[in-house]
Design an enzyme around this catalytic site. Structure first.
Site, PDB file in Angstrom:
ATOM      1  N   ARG A  20     -13.889  -6.629   2.493  1.00 40.88           N
ATOM      2  CA  ARG A  20     -12.617  -6.854   1.809  1.00 40.88           C
ATOM      3  C   ARG A  20     -12.606  -8.271   1.259  1.00 40.88           C
ATOM      4  NH1 ARG A  20      -6.950  -6.459   5.087  1.00 40.88           N
ATOM      5  NH2 ARG A  20      -7.782  -8.404   5.865  1.00 40.88           N
TER       6      ARG A  20
ATOM      7  N   LYS B 221       2.221 -14.320   7.138  1.00 44.18           N
ATOM      8  CA  LYS B 221       2.228 -13.789   5.768  1.00 44.18           C
ATOM      9  C   LYS B 221       3.358 -12.773   5.602  1.00 44.18           C
ATOM     10  CE  LYS B 221      -1.336 -10.437   7.151  1.00 44.18           C
ATOM     11  NZ  LYS B 221      -2.797 -10.246   7.217  1.00 44.18           N
TER      12      LYS B 221
ATOM     13  N   TYR C 160      19.388  17.018   2.850  1.00 42.01           N
ATOM     14  CA  TYR C 160      18.536  17.507   1.760  1.00 42.01           C
ATOM     15  C   TYR C 160      17.509  18.511   2.276  1.00 42.01           C
ATOM     16  CZ  TYR C 160      20.148  13.868  -1.447  1.00 42.01           C
ATOM     17  OH  TYR C 160      20.902  13.075  -2.268  1.00 42.01           O
TER      18      TYR C 160
ATOM     19  N   MET D 132      18.273   8.302   0.776  1.00 41.03           N
ATOM     20  CA  MET D 132      18.106   6.940   0.282  1.00 41.03           C
ATOM     21  C   MET D 132      18.935   5.934   1.080  1.00 41.03           C
ATOM     22  SD  MET D 132      18.844   5.332  -3.484  1.00 41.03           S
ATOM     23  CE  MET D 132      17.723   6.399  -4.351  1.00 41.03           C
TER      24      MET D 132
HETATM   25  C1  LIG Z   1      -3.251 -10.253   8.531  1.00 40.21           C
HETATM   26  C2  LIG Z   1      -4.415 -10.988   9.034  1.00 40.21           C
HETATM   27  C3  LIG Z   1      -4.436 -11.446  10.351  1.00 40.21           C
HETATM   28  C4  LIG Z   1      -3.401 -11.058  11.360  1.00 40.21           C
HETATM   29  O1  LIG Z   1      -3.618  -9.702  11.723  1.00 40.21           O
HETATM   30  P1  LIG Z   1      -2.733  -8.965  12.801  1.00 40.21           P
HETATM   31  O2  LIG Z   1      -3.405  -7.663  12.985  1.00 40.21           O
HETATM   32  O3  LIG Z   1      -1.378  -8.838  12.214  1.00 40.21           O
HETATM   33  O4  LIG Z   1      -2.729  -9.799  14.015  1.00 40.21           O
HETATM   34  C5  LIG Z   1      -5.490 -12.253  10.742  1.00 40.21           C
HETATM   35  N1  LIG Z   1      -6.473 -12.568   9.876  1.00 40.21           N
HETATM   36  C6  LIG Z   1      -6.496 -12.124   8.610  1.00 40.21           C
HETATM   37  C7  LIG Z   1      -7.633 -12.503   7.732  1.00 40.21           C
HETATM   38  C8  LIG Z   1      -5.473 -11.308   8.137  1.00 40.21           C
HETATM   39  O5  LIG Z   1      -5.511 -10.857   6.899  1.00 40.21           O
END
Ligand SMILES: *Cc1c(COP(=O)(O)O)cnc(C)c1O
Length: 381
Positions: free
Chosen positions: A147, A43, A270, A318
């Protein structure tokens, strides 16, 4: 990864992505999961590293099951697989679930949804009936994350009426862990027990049950069930504070664009965030928070120059960072400072910035000149 020589054509920065290290990390996870299987979460554009090259390298390493979060990015994962010559024995799941109107698009692109509530199960069932085809899906239960996934009450309803799965191939049953990066957290075993109970109450998935992402893959074989679903560890994020088996995958180099000799007491940057009371040399590089280099790393981060560790001097701007290079006398304009590499990497910068490696990786900015390397195919990919 050994620090690499850089090209720097027309760019003051270079982000090198080591696809061999990536593949080695996935194989290490696969070996941990054995006799179960390992999938790969790709992802957020392959955790910021580029889903196309990442997916291709993982498929070459033997991965056959991929997950992305959004429908759109899952379509891109499918396209990357096709482009690399991989077909339908390589599956792509959509973690965020099935939103109204998405079923047809998912099927068109040979994706399977992760069904996160009874309504989504019903929608997929209706779609499968409408096309008169039994299509695969994963069912996600909530084992303590609150979630995504079927809450307890819905798992119970489903277990008491499994005809709700008629016409669907429930290929995977999955859930996600909340505290797996803290191996001693009691929640880890609570979720393990909860998921095992949920799995026992539901039909057996054709492809298997999966609970562990990266960190939980290191909690022990009990958490592996039939397969694991790692993301971050593939990209070099270490699974917890103690175990450090993952190879660094990214190297970020930035050329020195100005050198400054301070001869009398002076401040740098800064907010006058760094104060030199005696003679110091300051090197400036063209990377800043606009490139995802977190401002919270101000005055805390390190980097490497000519094999020596150097400290940041003052705040992250930046577009610019300043380092104290007084102890590296050979440093000169145009030299490369390694902001992320094998000596000081994603995990270390995350610690210094008060965050996690995930955020460092997914923030890597679009201005870096990206270079994919792989020795296995004899050069740049
Ligand atoms: C992002 C995610 C993973 C992978 O998690 P990592 O901690 O990056 O290995 C696996 N399962 C679900 C449902 C996720 O949202």
């Amino acid at each position: 990864m050994t620090d690499r020589t850089h090209g720097f054509t027309n760019s003051p920065t270079e982000l090198t992505i080591d696809l061999d290290a990536l593949a080695d990390n996935w194989r290490l996870l696969r070996d941990r999961a054995a006799p179960g299987f390992a999938s790969a979460v790709v992802k957020a554009d392959g955790y910021g590293l580029g889903a196309g090259p990442v997916v291709k390298a993982l498929a070459e390493a033997g991965c056959r099951l991929f997950f992305a979060a959004h429908l759109e990015e899952s379509i891109r994962v499918r396209a990357a697989l096709s482009e690399a010559g991989y077909g339908l024995d390589h599956a792509v799941g959509v973690l965020n679930g099935l939103l109204p109107g998405e079923a047809r698009v998912m099927a068109q692109h040979d994706l399977f949804p992760v069904l996160n509530d009874l309504g989504q199960i019903e929608a997929w069932q209706r779609f499968c009936a409408s096309v008169e085809t039994i299509l695969p899906a994963a069912v996600q239960t909530d084992s303590g994350m609150c979630r995504l996934g079927l809450p307890w009450q819905e798992v119970k309803v489903l277990s008491e009426d499994i005809s709700r799965l008629d016409g669907i191939e429930m290929r995977y049953l999955m859930s996600h862990m909340a505290c797996a990066d803290e191996p001693d957290d009691p929640k880890n075993r609570e979720q393990l027990t909860a998921f095992a109970d949920q799995a026992a109450s539901l039909p057996k998935p054709t492809g298997g049950a999966m609970l562990a992402a990266s960190s939980a893959s290191f909690l022990g074989p009990e958490w592996h069930f039939d397969g694991i679903r790692p993301g971050a560890a593939i990209y070099g994020v270490q699974p917890n504070a103690v175990e450090r088996p993952m190879k660094p995958v990214v190297q970020l180099d930035a050329r020195i664009v100005q050198m400054r000799d301070i001869d009398k007491p002076q401040t740098v940057g800064y907010g006058a965030g760094y104060r030199a009371d005696g003679p110091r040399r300051i090197a400036t590089v063209a990377v800043g928070y606009a490139d995802g280099y977190l401002r919270s790393a101000s005055s805390k981060a390190s980097a490497m120059l000519h094999g020596q560790r150097i400290a940041m001097a003052g705040r992250v701007s930046m577009d610019l960072l300043t380092f104290d290079v007084t102890d590296v006398p050979q440093a000169q304009l145009g030299d490369a400072i390694t902001l992320l590499g094998s000596d000081y990497g994603v995990n270390e910068l995350a610690d210094d910035a008060g965050t996690i490696g995930y955020e460092i990786l997914t923030g890597l900015g679009p201005r870096y000149k990206r270079r994919y390397v792989s020795n296995r195919d004899g050069g740049a990919a």
